[in-house]
Design a protein around this motif. Sequence first.
Motif, PDB file in Angstrom:
ATOM      1  N   LYS A   1      14.443  17.066  -9.685  1.00 40.68           N
ATOM      2  CA  LYS A   1      14.169  16.747  -8.283  1.00 40.68           C
ATOM      3  C   LYS A   1      13.871  15.278  -8.095  1.00 40.68           C
ATOM      4  CE  LYS A   1       9.379  18.062  -8.643  1.00 40.68           C
ATOM      5  NZ  LYS A   1       8.301  18.834  -8.119  1.00 40.68           N
TER       6      LYS A   1
ATOM      7  N   THR B   1      11.923  12.591  -5.124  1.00 43.47           N
ATOM      8  CA  THR B   1      11.235  12.391  -3.849  1.00 43.47           C
ATOM      9  C   THR B   1      11.683  11.063  -3.273  1.00 43.47           C
ATOM     10  OG1 THR B   1       9.365  13.637  -4.656  1.00 43.47           O
ATOM     11  CG2 THR B   1       9.016  12.317  -2.695  1.00 43.47           C
TER      12      THR B   1
ATOM     13  N   ASN C   1      13.750  15.694  -1.967  1.00 44.04           N
ATOM     14  CA  ASN C   1      12.727  15.828  -0.941  1.00 44.04           C
ATOM     15  C   ASN C   1      12.687  14.543  -0.156  1.00 44.04           C
ATOM     16  OD1 ASN C   1      11.435  18.256  -0.965  1.00 44.04           O
ATOM     17  ND2 ASN C   1      10.320  17.740  -2.828  1.00 44.04           N
TER      18      ASN C   1
ATOM     19  N   THR D   1      11.447  12.080   3.025  1.00 46.89           N
ATOM     20  CA  THR D   1      10.557  11.796   4.147  1.00 46.89           C
ATOM     21  C   THR D   1      11.109  10.597   4.883  1.00 46.89           C
ATOM     22  OG1 THR D   1       8.707  12.262   2.715  1.00 46.89           O
ATOM     23  CG2 THR D   1       8.192  11.375   4.866  1.00 46.89           C
TER      24      THR D   1
ATOM     25  N   GLU E   1       5.534   1.987   7.987  1.00 45.72           N
ATOM     26  CA  GLU E   1       4.777   3.182   7.627  1.00 45.72           C
ATOM     27  C   GLU E   1       4.975   3.534   6.161  1.00 45.72           C
ATOM     28  OE1 GLU E   1       5.027   6.556  10.661  1.00 45.72           O
ATOM     29  OE2 GLU E   1       6.358   5.057  11.478  1.00 45.72           O
TER      30      GLU E   1
ATOM     31  N   ALA F   1       3.014   1.243   4.021  1.00 43.97           N
ATOM     32  CA  ALA F   1       1.595   1.610   4.046  1.00 43.97           C
ATOM     33  C   ALA F   1       1.351   2.817   3.158  1.00 43.97           C
ATOM     34  CB  ALA F   1       1.163   1.912   5.477  1.00 43.97           C
ATOM     35  N   GLN F   2       2.265   3.775   3.207  1.00 41.94           N
ATOM     36  CA  GLN F   2       2.083   4.976   2.418  1.00 41.94           C
ATOM     37  C   GLN F   2       2.172   4.682   0.923  1.00 41.94           C
ATOM     38  OE1 GLN F   2       4.786   8.119   3.408  1.00 41.94           O
ATOM     39  NE2 GLN F   2       3.728   9.596   2.116  1.00 41.94           N
TER      40      GLN F   2
ATOM     41  N   ARG G   1       1.585   1.922  -0.492  1.00 42.23           N
ATOM     42  CA  ARG G   1       0.390   1.184  -0.888  1.00 42.23           C
ATOM     43  C   ARG G   1      -0.802   2.135  -1.035  1.00 42.23           C
ATOM     44  NH1 ARG G   1      -1.195  -4.767   0.633  1.00 42.23           N
ATOM     45  NH2 ARG G   1      -1.229  -4.230   2.807  1.00 42.23           N
ATOM     46  N   ALA G   2      -0.948   3.049  -0.078  1.00 46.26           N
ATOM     47  CA  ALA G   2      -2.069   3.981  -0.151  1.00 46.26           C
ATOM     48  C   ALA G   2      -1.962   4.867  -1.383  1.00 46.26           C
ATOM     49  CB  ALA G   2      -2.131   4.827   1.116  1.00 46.26           C
ATOM     50  N   GLU G   3      -0.731   5.175  -1.771  1.00 51.54           N
ATOM     51  CA  GLU G   3      -0.539   6.085  -2.899  1.00 51.54           C
ATOM     52  C   GLU G   3      -0.431   5.352  -4.230  1.00 51.54           C
ATOM     53  OE1 GLU G   3       2.036   9.473  -0.472  1.00 51.54           O
ATOM     54  OE2 GLU G   3       3.025   8.146  -1.906  1.00 51.54           O
ATOM     55  N   SER G   4      -0.644   4.025  -4.204  1.00 45.48           N
ATOM     56  CA  SER G   4      -0.283   3.250  -5.394  1.00 45.48           C
ATOM     57  C   SER G   4      -1.011   3.705  -6.651  1.00 45.48           C
ATOM     58  CB  SER G   4      -0.558   1.771  -5.151  1.00 45.48           C
ATOM     59  OG  SER G   4      -1.936   1.589  -4.934  1.00 45.48           O
ATOM     60  N   SER G   5      -2.231   4.211  -6.510  1.00 46.46           N
ATOM     61  CA  SER G   5      -2.918   4.619  -7.734  1.00 46.46           C
ATOM     62  C   SER G   5      -2.395   5.958  -8.225  1.00 46.46           C
ATOM     63  CB  SER G   5      -4.422   4.665  -7.513  1.00 46.46           C
ATOM     64  OG  SER G   5      -4.718   5.489  -6.431  1.00 46.46           O
ATOM     65  N   ASN G   6      -1.586   6.613  -7.420  1.00 43.99           N
ATOM     66  CA  ASN G   6      -1.051   7.908  -7.829  1.00 43.99           C
ATOM     67  C   ASN G   6       0.254   8.135  -7.073  1.00 43.99           C
ATOM     68  OD1 ASN G   6      -0.714  10.458  -8.782  1.00 43.99           O
ATOM     69  ND2 ASN G   6      -2.294  11.366  -7.483  1.00 43.99           N
TER      70      ASN G   6
ATOM     71  N   LYS H   1       3.588   9.141  -5.308  1.00 46.98           N
ATOM     72  CA  LYS H   1       4.211  10.436  -5.047  1.00 46.98           C
ATOM     73  C   LYS H   1       5.713  10.268  -4.902  1.00 46.98           C
ATOM     74  CE  LYS H   1       0.544  12.939  -4.910  1.00 46.98           C
ATOM     75  NZ  LYS H   1      -0.504  12.733  -3.971  1.00 46.98           N
TER      76      LYS H   1
ATOM     77  N   ARG I   1       7.593   9.492 -10.637  1.00 41.19           N
ATOM     78  CA  ARG I   1       7.469  10.653 -11.513  1.00 41.19           C
ATOM     79  C   ARG I   1       8.826  11.127 -12.018  1.00 41.19           C
ATOM     80  NH1 ARG I   1       2.461  14.237  -9.162  1.00 41.19           N
ATOM     81  NH2 ARG I   1       1.135  12.476  -8.705  1.00 41.19           N
TER      82      ARG I   1
ATOM     83  N   ARG J   1      -6.877   6.104 -13.661  1.00 44.36           N
ATOM     84  CA  ARG J   1      -6.750   4.957 -14.576  1.00 44.36           C
ATOM     85  C   ARG J   1      -7.986   4.806 -15.428  1.00 44.36           C
ATOM     86  NH1 ARG J   1      -4.076   0.814 -10.246  1.00 44.36           N
ATOM     87  NH2 ARG J   1      -2.027   1.780 -10.266  1.00 44.36           N
TER      88      ARG J   1
ATOM     89  N   ILE K   1      -2.714   0.339  10.663  1.00 48.10           N
ATOM     90  CA  ILE K   1      -2.421   0.921   9.351  1.00 48.10           C
ATOM     91  C   ILE K   1      -0.937   0.822   9.024  1.00 48.10           C
ATOM     92  CG2 ILE K   1      -2.280   3.090   8.100  1.00 48.10           C
ATOM     93  CD1 ILE K   1      -5.007   2.315   8.002  1.00 48.10           C
ATOM     94  N   VAL K   2      -0.075   1.175   9.970  1.00 49.84           N
ATOM     95  CA  VAL K   2       1.341   1.225   9.636  1.00 49.84           C
ATOM     96  C   VAL K   2       2.068  -0.063   9.997  1.00 49.84           C
ATOM     97  CG1 VAL K   2       1.389   3.689  10.030  1.00 49.84           C
ATOM     98  CG2 VAL K   2       2.135   2.163  11.825  1.00 49.84           C
TER      99      VAL K   2
ATOM    100  N   TYR L   1      -0.696  -4.433   8.113  1.00 50.27           N
ATOM    101  CA  TYR L   1      -1.453  -3.526   7.257  1.00 50.27           C
ATOM    102  C   TYR L   1      -2.888  -3.980   7.040  1.00 50.27           C
ATOM    103  CZ  TYR L   1      -2.742  -0.178   3.814  1.00 50.27           C
ATOM    104  OH  TYR L   1      -3.386   0.835   3.160  1.00 50.27           O
TER     105      TYR L   1
ATOM    106  N   ASN M   1      -5.948  11.167  -1.774  1.00 52.31           N
ATOM    107  CA  ASN M   1      -4.791  10.853  -2.590  1.00 52.31           C
ATOM    108  C   ASN M   1      -5.193  10.671  -4.044  1.00 52.31           C
ATOM    109  OD1 ASN M   1      -2.005  10.230  -2.943  1.00 52.31           O
ATOM    110  ND2 ASN M   1      -2.643   8.116  -3.265  1.00 52.31           N
TER     111      ASN M   1
ATOM    112  N   ALA N   1       7.681  14.857   2.521  1.00 46.95           N
ATOM    113  CA  ALA N   1       9.064  15.267   2.454  1.00 46.95           C
ATOM    114  C   ALA N   1       9.186  16.784   2.574  1.00 46.95           C
ATOM    115  CB  ALA N   1       9.653  14.804   1.142  1.00 46.95           C
TER     116      ALA N   1
END
Lengths: 339, 725
Positions: free
Chosen positions: A24, A26, A52, A54, A60, A63-64, A66-71, A73, A260, B103, B394-395, B399, B575, B666
């Motif tokens: 898969k 994303t 998948n 989005t 946006e 921003a997403q 960046r927000a998810e950078s530590s994990n 998706k 991933r 981490r 935010i978006v 930012y 998250n 998604a």
Amino acid sequence: MKRITATIAGSLIALAATASFADKLTYYCSAQEDWCQLMARSFEDATGIDVNMTRKSSGETFAQIRAESSNPKGDVWWGGTGDPHLQAAEEGLTMEYISPMRDQLHDWAISQAESAGNKTIGIYSGALGYGFNTDLLAANNLPEPSCWKDLLKPEYKGHVQMANPNSSGTAYTTLASMVQIFGEDDGFEFMKGLHANINQYTKSGSAPIKAAGRGENTIGIVFMHDAVKQAVSGFPIMVVAPCEGTGYEIGSMSIIEGARNLEEAKMFYDWALSVEAQNLALQVNAFQVPSNMGAETSESAPDMSQIKLIDYDFKKYGSSDERKRLLQKWDEEVSTLPQ
Amino acid sequence: MIFWIIAGWVGFVLCPWYGVEDGFFSFEWLVDGYPFEEDYSPAAFLIGQGEKLWLAPLLIPLLLPLLALGREKSDPTYFRILTVAGALGFGWLIIQGFSIGIRGFNFQWMNAAFGALGDRQFGMGYGAMICASAFLFLFTQGIAARGAVNGDVFVVGAIGGVVTIVTAFVFFPIANMLFSAFVTDEGAYSLSAFVGKFFDDRLWGLGCFFGARCGAALNSLVLAIAVGFITTVLGLAFALVVTRSGFRWKRILRALTVLPIITPPFVIGLALILLFGLSGSVTVFFADLFGTQPTRWLYGMPGVLIAQTLAFTPIAFLVLIGVVEGVSPSMEEAAQTLRANRWQTFRTVSLPLMRPGLANAFLLGFIESMADFGNPLVLGGNFDVLSTEIFFAIVGAQYDQGRAAVLAMVLLFFTLSAFFAQRAWLGKKSYTTVSGKGDAGVHPLMPMGLAIPAMIVAISWAIFTATVYGMIVYGSVVELWGVNNSLTFKHYVTAFSIRIEEEGIRWTGAAWDSFWTTITIAAIAAPLTGAVGLVTAYLLTRQSFAGKSAFEFGTMLSFAIPGTVIGVSYILAFNVPPIEITGTGIILVVSFIFRNMPVGVRAGIASMSQLDKSLDESSLTLGANSWHTFRRVILPLLRPAILAALVYSFVRAMTAISAVIFLVSAEYDMATSYIIGRVENNDYGLAIAYSTTLIFVMLSAVALMQLIVGRTQIGRRMTQSRTNV
């Protein structure tokens, strides 16, 4: 006892292996919805990998990510104006990848990659310009504009719309282009003059021309392919390539750092640069110029060879510092002026 | 107790400790290397293999309660063991969860103190969740054994449970986000960063008095007060016409008021543009008639004000109708017996008794307007309000999370002040008039001077609403609005086409994916919202315990927090481990539960205060414990409240947008965020067609549920009305 569990576990693993799990991917997409869908479904058909998708605007999505950078998706981010991709590369949110497809691409696509340490690549490009609603222009007895400076004329007061550079990559490209065409001081003078004629700073980049299409606005400063799309959809829109020359965007693609499904992301990346993938744009009325030299362009698309393009400095104007500085200056000197 | 001890061990030894990546409900892990594969392994196996050793201390609180087995409940060591074990286990879970992340150590000083960890952990999964609840309930059982709340295990457990989830899903994300208001660009904490952002001109600027633009905070405040005021007046007019006039088409009026509640966002805004925009039908008609030039007057405050008034008047009406009906006719009759005329009766008796309703209606209008996201986005023009500014902070290309947090604080401050102002205004006066004894009589009609304007307002507003909705339906069946008005069903076909093949039905329409996701998520969230809300309401009305008012405030807080703030704070907080749920359907369900819970709580409180406490007491005297009383006595009597909460949360889950737009992914795309995408793409036909379909789906869902509620109510109402007449 332990051996028994181990054997059971072993046989279960073997069982799982034969069940064959689908691969898969994303996929974050920042182009128009139907194009995103088409890319996702076509990639599924071509490879059998589950996608998948989005769809969010490039701001946006940035921003997403960046927000998810530590994990992280997401795996791959396709489409949207190049600046956020460059910014993401600058912040280490995306990873370096050199595709074997590179030698089929236009030079501008590769120079986009090189300016970001190969962390992104150009997939399409489009020139900035504006479009106007022919019915409204006639109804208000206005002359047809053909240059940037025409938009400063007082008769257009309340008839021009552009996006807010703080929220839209398109409008930021406009600001940076004016600074590069006229020089910084005159560029800001231009923006101040324009401000007097603006009826609304929209939030999203292509909103001005959509409003013009529906007859809610007369002139919209947007990327020309967006204006062409409205015209082709049946709205009374005429597209203008300004006479002074204009800036352009390079729609980009990046692989997200820490993806991933890295293998699948790379497969998508290579596939998205191929002729067959880039030809899909025609099916959804996307009139950008594809980055693969072999890909077809639509007849309705603005002819890039006829447009005077400036030598847009993506590296300088895509960097966070320059961007912050220009936006702040715009906020302080232009947006606060009375209209 | 034994149950929770076993649960703790099951969570520790059997279930995968960490979150399974493929989703909560996929059980692929069972065949994929469980229990030794690190990703799926239970905690006990991890420790056995020498990994994640920081989980090992959990064994102590797991073993401890075994000592309590066989002891008397009254034995002091019993409660000591349980409280200590529960607190230790729960505390350690939280500490390790926050300090060790993806981490390694999350805090610099821990790296300094212990050296780099060289290992990491993901979000909590089944195992950790079950363990955490086991510790929590062992702890509450300990406290109950000590005698808290009369030693009632169920009540203490319920309080503990509600406090924990509200803390985890309301306080924690909000606090987490608000902290970022104090963070500078470099990541250091600083008060001046906050002050600088707080006193920004874009927030408080008074430019609109000098030809430029005003700050977003001022805009929001003025707009919200205007909307609160207008919706209250309109709602009152509607309520009076329905209850106190001889108006013939009351049922139609009532039906109209339901519509805006089940309307997806944007739709009203779009319809207004199509009517009153620069090229809107009405604008063009009048421009031709008077030979004037059409203007863009709609874009900005006027448009937003009209759209919000359309959308929120029904809410004010629903609040006020209850209150207007609730004013006891005997009071009014008494006034008339004392020779007051109709107008005096209304002004000095009826109206003052409606004060709580008026205050509530105003408050709701105010908060809804503050939090509204869709209408300002479509119609705002250059009129910036806080909710959209937060979104674009935010978006947007800039930012600026700190700015978003500051804006969120201002917004929160406004809504909470309104909340407290309302309480202060109502004060501690009693507005109860229905005593349950000899409550006969009918409401007097309105005085003429009031009836005529009220009728005119209500009828013209009803016609306006009907026109707007007529336009919506019409808009979904034309080719290209304003350009090509030929009728077509093509938008419905694009969205909802199906193909019947050999393997069965293939859902080929573009909208099916998001449609099914929306229905599923709404259907999962609704009963959970109802359950959490009613349990909370039960605790608030029937039990007394320390910190009850703080508890009440906490549960109502999420109602005053605008959706955009919730959305942003959720994506920031969830998250990363320990609770890692972004990109799943769970985060959507959770956000709906805590967004809509306050309504369940309110509905529950309202109907529970009508149930006499003697019912519980007799049940308790007969030897039932409070769990039994709740389940066998209170719940069955609460059916209307339960259904109201269900309907509300189902509908809200289908129409919410402000929080959702941050949380969709998604795999889990919601209908509303899909519709925004279409609107952005100038694809009005499809957007409106989809919205129309949603309206009809919700209408049938509401009708279905009403049918069930109606049945249960009829029996009681009939007898009541007979005595009344």
